[in-house]
Design a protein around this motif. Structure first.
Motif, PDB file in Angstrom:
ATOM      1  N   LEU A  59       0.873  -1.172   0.000  1.00 51.77           N
ATOM      2  CA  LEU A  59       0.000   0.000   0.000  1.00 51.77           C
ATOM      3  C   LEU A  59       0.905   1.214   0.000  1.00 51.77           C
ATOM      4  N   ARG A  60       0.994   1.851  -1.167  1.00 53.73           N
ATOM      5  CA  ARG A  60       1.855   3.021  -1.320  1.00 53.73           C
ATOM      6  C   ARG A  60       1.230   4.235  -0.638  1.00 53.73           C
ATOM      7  N   GLN A  61       2.036   5.214  -0.398  1.00 47.55           N
ATOM      8  CA  GLN A  61       1.557   6.436   0.250  1.00 47.55           C
ATOM      9  C   GLN A  61       0.566   7.180  -0.649  1.00 47.55           C
ATOM     10  N   PHE A  62       0.749   7.068  -1.961  1.00 50.81           N
ATOM     11  CA  PHE A  62      -0.138   7.727  -2.912  1.00 50.81           C
ATOM     12  C   PHE A  62      -0.744   6.683  -3.832  1.00 50.81           C
ATOM     13  N   PHE A  99     -22.335   2.068  -6.579  1.00 52.75           N
ATOM     14  CA  PHE A  99     -21.054   2.758  -6.500  1.00 52.75           C
ATOM     15  C   PHE A  99     -19.946   2.031  -7.263  1.00 52.75           C
ATOM     16  N   VAL A 100     -20.076   0.704  -7.427  1.00 54.62           N
ATOM     17  CA  VAL A 100     -18.978  -0.077  -8.002  1.00 54.62           C
ATOM     18  C   VAL A 100     -18.761   0.199  -9.489  1.00 54.62           C
ATOM     19  N   GLU A 101     -19.726   0.846 -10.135  1.00 51.94           N
ATOM     20  CA  GLU A 101     -19.569   1.181 -11.551  1.00 51.94           C
ATOM     21  C   GLU A 101     -18.957   2.571 -11.753  1.00 51.94           C
ATOM     22  N   GLU A 102     -18.763   3.324 -10.662  1.00 54.25           N
ATOM     23  CA  GLU A 102     -18.166   4.667 -10.740  1.00 54.25           C
ATOM     24  C   GLU A 102     -16.699   4.585 -11.164  1.00 54.25           C
ATOM     25  N   LYS A 103     -16.275   5.568 -11.924  1.00 50.20           N
ATOM     26  CA  LYS A 103     -14.845   5.654 -12.251  1.00 50.20           C
ATOM     27  C   LYS A 103     -14.079   6.072 -11.007  1.00 50.20           C
ATOM     28  N   ILE A 104     -12.900   5.551 -10.867  1.00 51.24           N
ATOM     29  CA  ILE A 104     -12.079   5.804  -9.686  1.00 51.24           C
ATOM     30  C   ILE A 104     -11.771   7.291  -9.536  1.00 51.24           C
ATOM     31  N   LYS A 105     -11.623   7.997 -10.643  1.00 52.39           N
ATOM     32  CA  LYS A 105     -11.305   9.421 -10.567  1.00 52.39           C
ATOM     33  C   LYS A 105     -12.409  10.228  -9.883  1.00 52.39           C
ATOM     34  N   LYS A 106     -13.595   9.668  -9.751  1.00 55.19           N
ATOM     35  CA  LYS A 106     -14.696  10.361  -9.085  1.00 55.19           C
ATOM     36  C   LYS A 106     -14.727  10.085  -7.577  1.00 55.19           C
ATOM     37  N   LEU A 107     -13.877   9.181  -7.114  1.00 57.14           N
ATOM     38  CA  LEU A 107     -13.838   8.838  -5.693  1.00 57.14           C
ATOM     39  C   LEU A 107     -13.008   9.856  -4.919  1.00 57.14           C
ATOM     40  N   SER A 108     -13.337  10.035  -3.661  1.00 59.20           N
ATOM     41  CA  SER A 108     -12.481  10.831  -2.788  1.00 59.20           C
ATOM     42  C   SER A 108     -11.191  10.038  -2.552  1.00 59.20           C
ATOM     43  N   GLY A 110      -9.990   9.190   0.281  1.00 57.57           N
ATOM     44  CA  GLY A 110     -10.296   8.193   1.303  1.00 57.57           C
ATOM     45  C   GLY A 110     -10.962   6.959   0.706  1.00 57.57           C
ATOM     46  N   GLN A 111     -11.864   7.154  -0.245  1.00 55.54           N
ATOM     47  CA  GLN A 111     -12.514   6.028  -0.908  1.00 55.54           C
ATOM     48  C   GLN A 111     -11.513   5.240  -1.759  1.00 55.54           C
ATOM     49  N   GLN A 112     -10.605   5.958  -2.401  1.00 59.59           N
ATOM     50  CA  GLN A 112      -9.574   5.268  -3.183  1.00 59.59           C
ATOM     51  C   GLN A 112      -8.689   4.424  -2.258  1.00 59.59           C
ATOM     52  N   ARG A 113      -8.377   4.990  -1.102  1.00 59.32           N
ATOM     53  CA  ARG A 113      -7.554   4.264  -0.129  1.00 59.32           C
ATOM     54  C   ARG A 113      -8.285   2.996   0.322  1.00 59.32           C
ATOM     55  N   ARG A 114      -9.598   3.123   0.528  1.00 60.52           N
ATOM     56  CA  ARG A 114     -10.415   1.981   0.931  1.00 60.52           C
ATOM     57  C   ARG A 114     -10.375   0.892  -0.146  1.00 60.52           C
ATOM     58  N   LEU A 115     -10.465   1.291  -1.416  1.00 60.94           N
ATOM     59  CA  LEU A 115     -10.403   0.335  -2.520  1.00 60.94           C
ATOM     60  C   LEU A 115      -9.034  -0.340  -2.576  1.00 60.94           C
ATOM     61  N   LEU A 137      -7.970   7.662   5.966  1.00 61.43           N
ATOM     62  CA  LEU A 137      -8.931   6.599   6.252  1.00 61.43           C
ATOM     63  C   LEU A 137     -10.028   7.110   7.172  1.00 61.43           C
ATOM     64  N   ASP A 138     -11.249   6.665   6.908  1.00 59.85           N
ATOM     65  CA  ASP A 138     -12.337   6.982   7.830  1.00 59.85           C
ATOM     66  C   ASP A 138     -12.221   6.044   9.033  1.00 59.85           C
ATOM     67  N   LEU A 139     -12.978   6.333  10.076  1.00 59.79           N
ATOM     68  CA  LEU A 139     -12.889   5.576  11.322  1.00 59.79           C
ATOM     69  C   LEU A 139     -13.194   4.100  11.115  1.00 59.79           C
ATOM     70  N   PHE A 140     -14.218   3.789  10.321  1.00 56.36           N
ATOM     71  CA  PHE A 140     -14.599   2.402  10.074  1.00 56.36           C
ATOM     72  C   PHE A 140     -13.433   1.616   9.479  1.00 56.36           C
ATOM     73  N   LEU A 141     -12.847   2.131   8.421  1.00 58.71           N
ATOM     74  CA  LEU A 141     -11.779   1.403   7.747  1.00 58.71           C
ATOM     75  C   LEU A 141     -10.511   1.357   8.591  1.00 58.71           C
ATOM     76  N   ARG A 142     -10.270   2.396   9.316  1.00 54.54           N
ATOM     77  CA  ARG A 142      -9.108   2.432  10.210  1.00 54.54           C
ATOM     78  C   ARG A 142      -9.202   1.300  11.239  1.00 54.54           C
ATOM     79  N   GLU A 143     -10.375   1.168  11.852  1.00 54.94           N
ATOM     80  CA  GLU A 143     -10.585   0.100  12.840  1.00 54.94           C
ATOM     81  C   GLU A 143     -10.521  -1.271  12.182  1.00 54.94           C
ATOM     82  N   ASP A 144     -11.049  -1.388  10.957  1.00 60.18           N
ATOM     83  CA  ASP A 144     -11.004  -2.646  10.223  1.00 60.18           C
ATOM     84  C   ASP A 144      -9.557  -3.041   9.923  1.00 60.18           C
TER      85      ASP A 144
END
Length: 177
Positions: A59-62, A99-108, A110-115, A137-144
């Motif tokens: 998991l790269r920084q960017f 949401f799964v059909e959205e292009k990645i460039k439209k994600l925040s 944080g959402q990209q990090r989640r993916l 990361l949001d709290l949910f994903l951080r805890e996960d």
């Protein structure tokens, strides 16, 4: 870099299940080390040895996601999960069906990090390299992520300045650069 040696005379060995934290000031070579360990950086003197059959997840920084692909397409291209099961896995990472059909460039970011984490953890690497994993990361994903790292017997090498995360994961060893 720029005529100076980074990581000169440096050696690190990580065994199965060991959790290693890399610390140091900016510019000391932390990300360079992970790039070498992952195999992304091959322009160095020395050697990188990975036990046969071991998979490395990084998991790269960017983000390294293809911004033009959909969430589901990128997930499918980077895992061995089929389309229908991929939707289920992504739902567990808070990507609803629409949401799964959205292009990645439209994600925040944080959402990209989640993916990226969904892809990484689905691939079940033997060694997990994480460069500032809690950034954005949001709290949910951080805890996960914390729960995953505590429950799995996986070798881990992490760069983090997040003291709460560092305390929670309880690293076996700290390497200062």
């Amino acid at each position: 870099y720029d005529g100076r040696h980074i990581l000169q005379g440096f050696e690190i060995k990580i065994t199965g299940g060991e959790k290693v934290l890399i610390r140091g000031a900016n510019g000391t070579g932390k990300t360079t080390l992970l790039n070498i360990m992952s195999g992304d950086d091959r322009d160095f003197k020395g050697q990188r040895v990975v036990r046969d059959g071991n998979k490395i997840g990084y998991l790269r920084q960017f983000s390294s996601l293809n911004q033009e692909k959909s969430v589901l397409d990128e997930f499918g291209n980077r895992t061995e999960i089929d389309y229908s099961y991929g939707r289920s896995v992504l739902a567990n990472y808070l990507f609803p069906a629409e949401f799964v059909e959205e292009k990645i460039k439209k994600l925040s970011y944080g959402q990209q990090r989640r993916l990226e984490l969904a892809i990484l953890l689905t691939n079940k690497p033997d060694l997990l390299l994480l460069d500032e994993p809690t950034n954005h990361l949001d709290l949910f994903l951080r805890e996960d992520l914390e729960r995953f790292l505590l429950e799995q017997n996986i070798a881990l090498c992490v760069i983090s300045h997040d003291d709460y995360f560092v305390d929670k994961v309880a690293f076996d060893r700290v390497v200062e650069l």
